[in-house]
Design an enzyme around this catalytic site. Sequence first.
Site, PDB file in Angstrom:
ATOM      1  N   GLY A 127      38.181  32.045  38.250  1.00  0.00           N
ATOM      2  CA  GLY A 127      39.475  32.624  38.660  1.00  0.00           C
ATOM      3  C   GLY A 127      39.306  33.592  39.810  1.00  0.00           C
ATOM      4  N   GLY A 129      38.663  36.650  41.118  1.00  0.00           N
ATOM      5  CA  GLY A 129      38.108  37.894  40.595  1.00  0.00           C
ATOM      6  C   GLY A 129      38.311  39.068  41.529  1.00  0.00           C
ATOM      7  NE  ARG A 130      34.867  38.354  46.253  1.00  0.00           N
ATOM      8  CZ  ARG A 130      33.905  38.451  47.122  1.00  0.00           C
ATOM      9  NH1 ARG A 130      33.665  39.607  47.690  1.00  0.00           N
ATOM     10  NH2 ARG A 130      33.175  37.427  47.433  1.00  0.00           N
ATOM     11  CG  ASP A 162      32.877  45.549  43.410  1.00  0.00           C
ATOM     12  OD1 ASP A 162      33.240  44.386  43.698  1.00  0.00           O
ATOM     13  OD2 ASP A 162      32.201  46.248  44.186  1.00  0.00           O
ATOM     14  N   GLY A 163      35.673  43.577  42.130  1.00  0.00           N
ATOM     15  CA  GLY A 163      36.957  43.217  42.733  1.00  0.00           C
ATOM     16  C   GLY A 163      37.042  43.491  44.224  1.00  0.00           C
ATOM     17  NE  ARG A 213      41.221  32.672  50.769  1.00  0.00           N
ATOM     18  CZ  ARG A 213      40.118  32.419  50.107  1.00  0.00           C
ATOM     19  NH1 ARG A 213      38.954  32.401  50.725  1.00  0.00           N
ATOM     20  NH2 ARG A 213      40.156  32.170  48.815  1.00  0.00           N
ATOM     21  NE  ARG A 220      40.210  28.807  44.365  1.00  0.00           N
ATOM     22  CZ  ARG A 220      39.530  29.450  45.299  1.00  0.00           C
ATOM     23  NH1 ARG A 220      38.288  29.119  45.531  1.00  0.00           N
ATOM     24  NH2 ARG A 220      40.081  30.415  45.987  1.00  0.00           N
ATOM     25  CG  ASP A 289      33.798  27.972  42.032  1.00  0.00           C
ATOM     26  OD1 ASP A 289      32.854  27.238  41.707  1.00  0.00           O
ATOM     27  OD2 ASP A 289      33.643  29.086  42.559  1.00  0.00           O
TER      28      ASP A 289
HETATM   29  P1  AMP Z   1      32.481  33.157  45.425  1.00  0.00           P
HETATM   30  O1  AMP Z   1      31.019  33.016  45.363  1.00  0.00           O
HETATM   31  O2  AMP Z   1      32.952  34.223  46.378  1.00  0.00           O
HETATM   32  O3  AMP Z   1      33.190  31.856  45.629  1.00  0.00           O
HETATM   33  O4  AMP Z   1      32.921  33.728  44.006  1.00  0.00           O
HETATM   34  C1  AMP Z   1      32.687  33.043  42.794  1.00  0.00           C
HETATM   35  C2  AMP Z   1      33.537  33.719  41.730  1.00  0.00           C
HETATM   36  O5  AMP Z   1      33.115  35.078  41.556  1.00  0.00           O
HETATM   37  C3  AMP Z   1      35.022  33.754  42.040  1.00  0.00           C
HETATM   38  O6  AMP Z   1      35.708  33.585  40.824  1.00  0.00           O
HETATM   39  C4  AMP Z   1      35.211  35.131  42.607  1.00  0.00           C
HETATM   40  O7  AMP Z   1      36.518  35.613  42.435  1.00  0.00           O
HETATM   41  C5  AMP Z   1      34.223  35.946  41.796  1.00  0.00           C
HETATM   42  N1  AMP Z   1      33.728  37.119  42.524  1.00  0.00           N
HETATM   43  C6  AMP Z   1      32.906  37.137  43.597  1.00  0.00           C
HETATM   44  N2  AMP Z   1      32.674  38.389  43.999  1.00  0.00           N
HETATM   45  C7  AMP Z   1      33.376  39.201  43.162  1.00  0.00           C
HETATM   46  C8  AMP Z   1      33.555  40.611  43.051  1.00  0.00           C
HETATM   47  N3  AMP Z   1      32.962  41.445  43.882  1.00  0.00           N
HETATM   48  N4  AMP Z   1      34.355  41.068  42.070  1.00  0.00           N
HETATM   49  C9  AMP Z   1      34.959  40.235  41.220  1.00  0.00           C
HETATM   50  N5  AMP Z   1      34.830  38.910  41.260  1.00  0.00           N
HETATM   51  C10 AMP Z   1      34.053  38.391  42.207  1.00  0.00           C
HETATM   52 MG    MG Z   2      34.818  31.025  45.677  1.00  0.00          MG
END
Ligand code: AMP
Ligand code: MG
Length: 532
Positions: A127, A129-130, A162-163, A213, A220, A289
């Site tokens: 989901g 997450g940030r 940390d979002g 964006r 996805r 994802d």
């Molecule tokens: P990504 O590698 O950026 O595609 O992220 C994979 C998953 O981790 C996604 O669900 C993101 O929302 C979550 N995510 C990545 N970085 C963070 C963060 N700093 N805080 C919270 N969720 C994160």
């Molecule tokens: Mg991602």
Amino acid sequence: MTEIINNCIPNAGSASSSAGSARGLPGDAAEEEVGSGYLELEELRFENRYSRLAGEFLSRHRPEPLENQFLIHFNSRAARLLDLDPEQAERRDLAELFTVQKPWPGVDPLAMCYAGHQFGQYVPRLGDGRALLLGQVRNRAGEIWDLHLKGSGLTLYSRQGDGKAVLRSTIREYLASVAMAGLGIPTTHALAMFGSDEEVYRESIETGAMIVRMAPSHLRFGTFEYFFYRQQFDALRMLADYAMDQHFPGLRKVGNPYLSLLETVVRTTAALIAHWQSVGFCHGVMNTDNMSIHGITIDYGPYGFMDTYRSDHVCNHSDHAGRYAFDRQPPIALFNLSCLAQSLLPVIDDDPERAAGMAMEVLQAYEGIFEQEYLSLKRSKLGLKRKEKGDGALYDDLLTLMQSVGMDFTITFRLLGENPSRIDVRSAFLDMAGAERERARRWLEALQFRIQSEDADPDGRSDGMKKTNPRIVLRNHIAEQAIRCARDDRDFSEIGRLTEVFSNPYEDSQESDRYAGPPPQWAAGLSVSCSS
Ligand code: AMP
Ligand code: MG
């Protein structure tokens, strides 16, 4: 020592400027129309249909503003896709609007729920997450554009995160989407980027940033996987129906719309990957994802455009097994499509065996579609108009040669667009010793022989090749320079320059001169990882 630019670890669960194509960014002609009926942010027409799915599909949150947030860059070309006045970049309340501290009618922020296969392992709940979907805008052309804010704080799906997003990765995402749009490769678009004074903790202390964006949607492959693995087939059908009604209404009229949805995603994904391969682009984290159902590039992390060609180039420093190496991208896309296909089985047909048979047939078409798309790009890159049997092999021989000699991917192809008898082309190919020089000479001869079989005039051929072989690509060191200026000196001017120059990567221009060379010595140790 290796210098980590940073940005997924396997199994770890100023003002205005700008970037054209179907659902791509408007070109420079649109520049002249500024002011003719463009809208202010509050006048955008929101049609938030995803939020109506409610329940398990999403979770509502308010963005968390960053400390002393400020606008870094606003992309006027992306703004025009929304009919938005690029002058809105001048508003002092821009950051407050995008972080919803100021009321903005129609904006209804929510985090989307999804799952995904990360480095081959199924993770049942990921989901946003940030990130938050601020809302869905319908423009005058009738297109729907999701406005998505990344780096906006904790959500139900943040897990241990940390979002937040840091400045360097936000700049990399912003520039990558501009560069891909400029190349004509389907991508999310960057509308605006904000910096801040807020400390964010990664390997070291950095500052937080946000990107706004745009995409037709942020659905996805993993969004479908979430409901399939939980066996929530009614919700799965709701999702598929939503996707079709909102984005692929034409599919409703065909025999089996769900199968057609899969077919569509197979086709657009195959075309996308062929495009990636044709410019030496490595995504870096092709988890399900991070795969869009629209066949667009999404979630730029430790991506990279190749400098020296290597078929097995791995751009993500954290990808130790090389799962997402350059030459693995086409088969990995098929794996990802198989995950999507499996998730769609319950809606494709009530009889699981029949559903599997139909989905299999659709998946089997992937390779042929990919090969066709890629071959057509290969021909364009070599300046060939007619189709001949050995064309693919001729291109592949060049790649083999480039790898054994250590030639630069972008520069080599760009040089080929010049008259092959020109001195710099010959020296680029023949300035090598022994057996390799002989192979290069034979390859050039083979190309010249093949070209002679076409009656195209050399100038026309050269012009055509310049439209498939970019002069510049967003190499790591180019983004890194912009990041260093931004981080160390709060100088964001390079981001503005890059946004302009990389919107026209096929043009020979004075501005592009300084980005057209191979990486300098200092960049040799640069690498990017999942920290972002
Ligand atoms: P990504 O590698 O950026 O595609 O992220 C994979 C998953 O981790 C996604 O669900 C993101 O929302 C979550 N995510 C990545 N970085 C963070 C963060 N700093 N805080 C919270 N969720 C994160
Ligand atoms: Mg991602």
